[in-house]
Design a protein around this motif. Sequence first.
Motif, PDB file in Angstrom:
ATOM      1  N   LEU A   1      41.326  36.127  53.927  1.00  0.00           N
ATOM      2  CA  LEU A   1      41.711  35.606  52.607  1.00  0.00           C
ATOM      3  C   LEU A   1      40.761  36.143  51.546  1.00  0.00           C
ATOM      4  O   LEU A   1      39.540  36.115  51.723  1.00  0.00           O
ATOM      5  N   ASP A   2      41.310  36.612  50.450  1.00  0.00           N
ATOM      6  CA  ASP A   2      40.477  37.022  49.321  1.00  0.00           C
ATOM      7  C   ASP A   2      41.296  36.940  48.048  1.00  0.00           C
ATOM      8  O   ASP A   2      42.526  36.861  48.086  1.00  0.00           O
ATOM      9  N   GLU A   3      40.585  36.951  46.917  1.00  0.00           N
ATOM     10  CA  GLU A   3      41.240  36.841  45.617  1.00  0.00           C
ATOM     11  C   GLU A   3      40.773  37.959  44.705  1.00  0.00           C
ATOM     12  O   GLU A   3      39.763  38.608  44.947  1.00  0.00           O
ATOM     13  N   ALA A   4      41.521  38.161  43.638  1.00  0.00           N
ATOM     14  CA  ALA A   4      41.160  39.104  42.584  1.00  0.00           C
ATOM     15  C   ALA A   4      41.436  38.435  41.246  1.00  0.00           C
ATOM     16  O   ALA A   4      42.456  37.765  41.086  1.00  0.00           O
ATOM     17  N   GLY A   5      40.502  38.600  40.309  1.00  0.00           N
ATOM     18  CA  GLY A   5      40.735  38.102  38.962  1.00  0.00           C
ATOM     19  C   GLY A   5      40.046  36.815  38.602  1.00  0.00           C
ATOM     20  O   GLY A   5      40.546  36.054  37.766  1.00  0.00           O
ATOM     21  N   ARG A   6      38.865  36.563  39.154  1.00  0.00           N
ATOM     22  CA  ARG A   6      38.121  35.362  38.737  1.00  0.00           C
ATOM     23  C   ARG A   6      37.531  35.536  37.347  1.00  0.00           C
ATOM     24  O   ARG A   6      37.476  34.592  36.561  1.00  0.00           O
ATOM     25  N   GLY A   7      37.075  36.738  37.022  1.00  0.00           N
ATOM     26  CA  GLY A   7      36.299  36.941  35.811  1.00  0.00           C
ATOM     27  C   GLY A   7      37.038  37.267  34.534  1.00  0.00           C
ATOM     28  O   GLY A   7      36.494  37.058  33.448  1.00  0.00           O
ATOM     29  N   PRO A   8      38.256  37.800  34.570  1.00  0.00           N
ATOM     30  CA  PRO A   8      38.919  38.238  33.342  1.00  0.00           C
ATOM     31  C   PRO A   8      39.204  37.108  32.347  1.00  0.00           C
ATOM     32  O   PRO A   8      39.224  35.925  32.703  1.00  0.00           O
ATOM     33  N   LEU A   9      39.458  37.506  31.113  1.00  0.00           N
ATOM     34  CA  LEU A   9      39.837  36.571  30.062  1.00  0.00           C
ATOM     35  C   LEU A   9      41.338  36.316  30.048  1.00  0.00           C
ATOM     36  O   LEU A   9      41.805  35.429  29.332  1.00  0.00           O
ATOM     37  N   ALA A  10      42.075  37.118  30.805  1.00  0.00           N
ATOM     38  CA  ALA A  10      43.535  37.027  30.753  1.00  0.00           C
ATOM     39  C   ALA A  10      44.151  37.244  32.122  1.00  0.00           C
ATOM     40  O   ALA A  10      43.550  37.869  32.995  1.00  0.00           O
ATOM     41  N   GLY A  11      45.360  36.713  32.275  1.00  0.00           N
ATOM     42  CA  GLY A  11      46.111  36.935  33.498  1.00  0.00           C
ATOM     43  C   GLY A  11      45.818  35.925  34.579  1.00  0.00           C
ATOM     44  O   GLY A  11      44.922  35.090  34.464  1.00  0.00           O
ATOM     45  N   PRO A  12      46.603  35.998  35.661  1.00  0.00           N
ATOM     46  CA  PRO A  12      46.443  35.055  36.766  1.00  0.00           C
ATOM     47  C   PRO A  12      45.272  35.437  37.670  1.00  0.00           C
ATOM     48  O   PRO A  12      44.739  36.548  37.581  1.00  0.00           O
ATOM     49  N   VAL A  13      44.899  34.515  38.523  1.00  0.00           N
ATOM     50  CA  VAL A  13      44.067  34.854  39.679  1.00  0.00           C
ATOM     51  C   VAL A  13      45.034  35.023  40.845  1.00  0.00           C
ATOM     52  O   VAL A  13      45.963  34.227  41.012  1.00  0.00           O
ATOM     53  N   VAL A  14      44.860  36.096  41.600  1.00  0.00           N
ATOM     54  CA  VAL A  14      45.785  36.458  42.672  1.00  0.00           C
ATOM     55  C   VAL A  14      45.032  36.467  43.994  1.00  0.00           C
ATOM     56  O   VAL A  14      43.920  36.998  44.084  1.00  0.00           O
ATOM     57  N   ALA A  15      45.621  35.889  45.015  1.00  0.00           N
ATOM     58  CA  ALA A  15      45.017  35.875  46.345  1.00  0.00           C
ATOM     59  C   ALA A  15      45.978  36.473  47.356  1.00  0.00           C
ATOM     60  O   ALA A  15      47.199  36.442  47.173  1.00  0.00           O
ATOM     61  N   ALA A  16      45.406  37.016  48.419  1.00  0.00           N
ATOM     62  CA  ALA A  16      46.215  37.564  49.506  1.00  0.00           C
ATOM     63  C   ALA A  16      45.698  37.035  50.833  1.00  0.00           C
ATOM     64  O   ALA A  16      44.506  36.739  50.988  1.00  0.00           O
TER      65      ALA A  16
ATOM     66  N   HIS B   1      39.184  44.919  24.377  1.00  0.00           N
ATOM     67  CA  HIS B   1      39.906  43.663  24.559  1.00  0.00           C
ATOM     68  C   HIS B   1      39.404  42.610  23.584  1.00  0.00           C
ATOM     69  O   HIS B   1      40.195  41.897  22.939  1.00  0.00           O
ATOM     70  N   ARG B   2      38.092  42.481  23.449  1.00  0.00           N
ATOM     71  CA  ARG B   2      37.525  41.489  22.532  1.00  0.00           C
ATOM     72  C   ARG B   2      37.932  41.769  21.088  1.00  0.00           C
ATOM     73  O   ARG B   2      38.230  40.847  20.326  1.00  0.00           O
ATOM     74  N   ALA B   3      37.961  43.052  20.717  1.00  0.00           N
ATOM     75  CA  ALA B   3      38.368  43.405  19.354  1.00  0.00           C
ATOM     76  C   ALA B   3      39.823  43.034  19.111  1.00  0.00           C
ATOM     77  O   ALA B   3      40.190  42.550  18.022  1.00  0.00           O
ATOM     78  N   ALA B   4      40.674  43.238  20.117  1.00  0.00           N
ATOM     79  CA  ALA B   4      42.085  42.888  19.986  1.00  0.00           C
ATOM     80  C   ALA B   4      42.264  41.377  19.866  1.00  0.00           C
ATOM     81  O   ALA B   4      43.148  40.900  19.130  1.00  0.00           O
ATOM     82  N   ILE B   5      41.438  40.618  20.571  1.00  0.00           N
ATOM     83  CA  ILE B   5      41.512  39.157  20.481  1.00  0.00           C
ATOM     84  C   ILE B   5      41.126  38.697  19.080  1.00  0.00           C
ATOM     85  O   ILE B   5      41.769  37.809  18.496  1.00  0.00           O
ATOM     86  N   VAL B   6      40.088  39.303  18.511  1.00  0.00           N
ATOM     87  CA  VAL B   6      39.686  38.959  17.149  1.00  0.00           C
ATOM     88  C   VAL B   6      40.811  39.257  16.173  1.00  0.00           C
ATOM     89  O   VAL B   6      41.095  38.476  15.252  1.00  0.00           O
TER      90      VAL B   6
END
Length: 216
Positions: free
Chosen positions: A37-52, A193-198
């Motif tokens: 079991l592992d996941e991807a996407g704990r750190g991002p500011l956007a999107g889901p966290v996905v596990a397999a 990404h941060r600039a686009a959020i601003v």
Amino acid sequence: MARPRSDSPPLFEFIDKPDFAFETKAISGGLWPCAGLDEAGRGPLAGPVVAAAVVLDPDNIPAGLDDSKRLTAAQREALFDDVLAKALGVAVASVSADSIDRSDIRKASLEAMRRALAGLPMTAKSALADGRDVPPGLACTCKALVKGDQRSQSIAAASIVAKVTRDRMMSACGSNDNRYGFEVHMGYATARHRAAIVEHGAAVRIHRVSFAPFRD
């Protein structure tokens, strides 16, 4: 003058490539099938966290399995196809940005792992989870392995499947909304990404508004 070599053993075990030792122990203990079991996407500011969740075939393990972060995008894509072709079982699950905001990223990551394990086409008798925590609510015994994707081939396979799946999801987000560059940074906090959020604010149902910089 050269320093003399120490006769003392190293303080920490050097981890090179993941192997099948934990899974072999599970087989000998009557705890097979054993899923990684592992996941991807704990750190991002956007999107889901996905596990397999992945149950490898002990007699047909894909060559080159490793922590997805130590592989190139091309290597991950090739191994993704290889894992899906050779594994006995593969399942993927995700938890959305909205759900992450309603709980927290740690709970969401563990819930995604639980869902992935439950989605396998067979009932696992044991599991190996990357990290320090055992996902709650599993229907089998589970061992948490720190740096598990560098120690267990099953976890490494799960890390690759989760990462490639999530990257494809974020690329689709970028195709639907080209303001943020999701297809480039996959939701991570890059300068672009941060600039686009601003400039544009948060994308509804995509950004994790419980994360900084939205809280600020």
